[in-house]
Scaffold this active site. Structure first.
Site, PDB file in Angstrom:
ATOM      1  N   GLU A 157      -0.309  -1.503  -4.123  1.00  6.57           N
ATOM      2  CA  GLU A 157      -0.083  -2.800  -3.501  1.00  6.57           C
ATOM      3  C   GLU A 157      -0.083  -3.849  -4.595  1.00  6.57           C
ATOM      4  O   GLU A 157      -0.842  -3.759  -5.571  1.00  6.57           O
ATOM      5  CB  GLU A 157      -1.167  -3.129  -2.468  1.00  6.57           C
ATOM      6  CG  GLU A 157      -0.998  -4.508  -1.874  1.00  6.57           C
ATOM      7  CD  GLU A 157      -1.646  -4.675  -0.504  1.00  6.57           C
ATOM      8  OE1 GLU A 157      -1.360  -5.679   0.165  1.00  6.57           O
ATOM      9  OE2 GLU A 157      -2.430  -3.798  -0.097  1.00  6.57           O
ATOM     10  N   CYS A 183      -1.603  -4.992   3.368  1.00  5.80           N
ATOM     11  CA  CYS A 183      -1.478  -6.327   3.959  1.00  5.80           C
ATOM     12  C   CYS A 183      -0.265  -7.082   3.434  1.00  5.80           C
ATOM     13  O   CYS A 183       0.248  -7.976   4.112  1.00  5.80           O
ATOM     14  CB  CYS A 183      -2.742  -7.131   3.685  1.00  5.80           C
ATOM     15  SG  CYS A 183      -4.215  -6.477   4.511  1.00  5.80           S
ATOM     16  N   ASN A 189       0.879  -1.703   9.142  1.00  5.59           N
ATOM     17  CA  ASN A 189      -0.174  -1.407   8.170  1.00  5.59           C
ATOM     18  C   ASN A 189      -1.519  -1.173   8.853  1.00  5.59           C
ATOM     19  O   ASN A 189      -1.871  -0.041   9.146  1.00  5.59           O
ATOM     20  CB  ASN A 189      -0.285  -2.547   7.156  1.00  5.59           C
ATOM     21  CG  ASN A 189      -1.497  -2.403   6.259  1.00  5.59           C
ATOM     22  OD1 ASN A 189      -1.726  -1.332   5.716  1.00  5.59           O
ATOM     23  ND2 ASN A 189      -2.282  -3.444   6.129  1.00  5.59           N
ATOM     24  N   GLU A 190      -2.234  -2.250   9.161  1.00  9.07           N
ATOM     25  CA  GLU A 190      -3.557  -2.119   9.780  1.00  9.07           C
ATOM     26  C   GLU A 190      -3.569  -2.731  11.175  1.00  9.07           C
ATOM     27  O   GLU A 190      -4.562  -3.296  11.603  1.00  9.07           O
ATOM     28  CB  GLU A 190      -4.620  -2.815   8.921  1.00  9.07           C
ATOM     29  CG  GLU A 190      -5.216  -1.932   7.869  1.00  9.07           C
ATOM     30  CD  GLU A 190      -6.303  -2.627   7.055  1.00  9.07           C
ATOM     31  OE1 GLU A 190      -6.994  -1.938   6.299  1.00  9.07           O
ATOM     32  OE2 GLU A 190      -6.449  -3.857   7.172  1.00  9.07           O
TER      33      GLU A 190
END
Length: 651
Positions: A43, A242, A373-374
């Site tokens: 990331e 993120c 993603n989350e």
């Protein structure tokens, strides 16, 4: 060291038996271990891309930051009242007749006399190495001056390299020259001078190492890629977590804007720019010089399967939680379909042609994509269903990775898993940033998971030395790494459930980080793998192809896993001893006739606070030895606080 962790270690040490028997039954091979078992997660956090893996040395090269002159300053500005300074002039950022629509700003330099100069400060300085060559390039058009002179200087303003661009006219063109550094300097300054009066326009000003990974003109930083390659990763997840979501949807990661000519890739603010009050980084942007083509190329270079993660129509739920309407999701789904064509399509397909024109006619062999993603909650499930219906009908060969939320347990986690089981999801991405003790206690986490349910991707994990994530006091020490090693034995042992795992975050610039701990640290010239990196490396480099039964799994501070490697015809036994004492162990092997020499790899430190560093990068690294094999029962001693791998030839 956290006191409760120390107490746990002491307690375990008091009950260590005189000799522990580790049994391994090589005659009963179990589930296969996916080639993707242990990989890497990348990331763009901690200046991991610009200022890191992507080795552009000029910050704000296209003048597209919120402050268009960020990183650029005039050299000794002229003072008209005193007449002191270099020649007078002016820097102004303009937008009329730009280089292209995606790069609307450029710099106009107006020199009122010869010798007007300005400089770029780089990403926390500019690192150059003696004898190395650097490609200075820029797009230029002129209304007078026909040459610019660049000078690299050290901290004392001594010249250490120079180059000239010349031959400009009134239209935008790219020019380049090579500058050779005469000294090694970690914080050099890049100066540009106009030696003629008049105005000149600049854009995409670049100082780029010639010696990149695989010698590519837009290549990656060699030492960092080498550290990744040395891990032998089974996959690389990109472009992150993120950062895929963005704080708002307008700031999300859009892969189509990261391919093609680098001069036409639109710079945006990095979502970690002002996320943390303890580490504000207002100069953190994404140039996308490292884009999806380069990610696929990197995966291919290091033999890793590509795993792109795509936005599902939701911004980060910890920030704005902005969500695209359901009737707008077709745009996001089309991005996914077009990505599959970009990666796998023939060279004459619309997006396959983009890949081919960039220099890669052959496909990249994409087999999986992450949707979100989350994310969590009903909004995510509604949008995932639309993705699933469209992608599975068009590309059933592509596995879809789905989220389990940001935590390893709790209401949202349980609700998501209930849905994924009911709807037969392919692979579920679990994240855990927890205390070291949690990793020790959860080495058997997947022993009871449903063998017929969705598979697991341990997509982000790292032991937090303070016990809490996003704490700048977190350390990459042997305590955290050892607890992760114990946990990883359970991941590998449950290879029929867990198909992928990756530590996170991967990279951190020592002068520009936002999050700790991290696997690899670097500055402008150097890099090293942490103790946690060494654990990831030893597991990824010593994973077999099939699990075999072994005991004990987790007993009195000892964690084990065993596998057969059909590629090398070896039995691999990994033992993690979290006791502070040396541990006598007897390996009892059945279904194998060992003979000759076994290879033994040991990663250990008696000091749980031990760390690697720039000055001591090999403080905790694997040591290789050999062991003579004469029988199926082998007596060995495991070092205190150690990870030991036995590679045993088999017949």
């Amino acid at each position: 060291m956290r006191p409760q962790f120390l107490l746990a270690i002491v307690a375990l040490a008091t009950i260590v038996p005189a000799q522990t028997v580790i049994t391994v039954d090589a005659a009963r091979p179990g589930p296969d271990i996916a080639p993707t078992m242990f990989g890497i997660f990348f990331e763009d956090i901690n200046f991991g891309a610009d200022g890191g893996l992507y080795p552009e040395l000029i910050k704000n090269r296209s003048f597209e930051f919120d402050q268009p002159l960020a990183g650029w300053k005039v050299i000794l500005p002229y003072n008209p009242s005193t007449g002191i300074g270099l020649s007078p002039g002016e820097l102004s950022v303009r937008t009329d007749s730009p280089l292209n629509d995606n790069n609307p700003h450029y710099l106009r330099i107006t020199a009122l006399d010869s010798g007007y100069g300005f400089y770029n400060s780089g990403f926390r300085g500019i690192g150059v190495t003696q004898g190395a060559e650097y490609r200075f390039s820029a797009y230029v058009r002129t209304q007078g001056p026909t040459a610019i002179r660049a000078i690299l200087t050290d901290a004392n303003s001594h010249e250490i390299g120079t180059g000239t661009l010349s031959g400009f006219d009134s239209s935008w063109k790219r020019y380049e020259t090579i500058i050779r550094a005469s000294a090694t300097v970690s914080h050099a300054q890049f100066n540009i001078f106009l030696d003629q009066k008049g105005s000149l326009d600049l854009d995409m000003v670049s100082l780029f190492p010639v010696d990149t990974w695989n010698h590519r003109p837009n290549g990656l930083r060699k030492d960092l890629v080498q550290l990744l390659a040395d891990m032998h990763p089974g996959f690389i997840r990109f472009p992150g977590g993120c950062i895929v979501e963005g704080r708002r949807l307008a700031n999300r990661y859009q892969w189509k804007k990261t391919v093609g000519d680098i001069a036409e890739r639109k710079t945006i603010m990095n979502r970690w720019n002002d996320e943390f009050d303890h580490r504000p980084t207002p100069d953190y942007f994404q140039s996308f010089g490292l884009g999806f083509y380069e990610y696929f190329q990197l995966a291919e270079d290091i033999g890793a399967a590509p795993l792109p993660i795509l936005n599902c129509g939701m911004a980060c739920q910890f920030n704005s939680s902005e969500t695209a309407k359901l009737d707008e999701i077709h745009e996001y789904i089309q991005d996914a379909l077009d990505l599959i064509e970009f990666a796998n399509g023939p060279a004459d397909s619309p997006w396959g042609k983009v890949r081919s024109d960039m220099g890669h006619p052959a496909p990249f062999h994409l087999t999986m994509i992450g949707i979100g993603n989350e994310q969590w909650g009903p909004r995510y499930l509604e949008r995932y269903k639309l993705f699933n219906d469209a992608l599975k009908s068009s590309h059933p060969e592509i596995k879809l990775i789905v989220a389990a939320g940001p935590s390893p347990s709790g209401k949202e986690f349980d609700e998501l898993w209930s849905y994924w089981r009911a709807h037969h999801a392919d692979i579920v991405d679990e994240h855990y940033y927890m205390a070291p003790q949690w990793f020790l206690e959860n080495s058997n986490r997947y022993d009871q998971y449903d063998r017929n349910g969705p598979r697991v991707f341990a997509g982000e994990y790292a032991a937090q030395s303070t016990g809490a994530p996003v704490n700048p006091a977190n350390r990459n020490n042997w305590q955290t790494a050892l607890s992760e090693a114990a946990f990883m034995t359970g991941l590998e042992r449950n290879a029929d459930v867990v198909r992928m795992a990756s530590y996170a975050p991967l990279l951190a610039n020592v002068d520009a980080w936002q999050w700790t701990p991290d696997a690899i640290w670097f500055d402008n010239l150097r890099s090293y793998g942490t103790t946690d990196y060494q654990v990831q490396k030893i597991f990824a480099s010593n994973t077999g192809t099939r699990v075999v039964p072994s005991t004990p799994h987790a007993e009195a501070g000892l964690y084990t896993v065993a596998s057969l490697d059909d590629r090398t015809h070896e039995l691999i036994v990994t033992a993690v001893n979290v006791s502070r004492d040396a541990r006598p162990v007897q390996l009892q092997l059945s279904g194998i006739s060992p003979s000759g020499m076994a290879k033994v790899i040991t990663l250990a430190s008696a000091d749980l606070t031990a760390e690697n560093s720039f000055d001591h990068p090999n403080n905790v690294v694997p040591i290789t030895s050999t062991l003579q094999l004469t029988a199926s029962t082998i007596s060995v001693e495991l070092s205190p606080n150690s990870v030991t791998v036995f590679r045993i030839p088999r017949r």
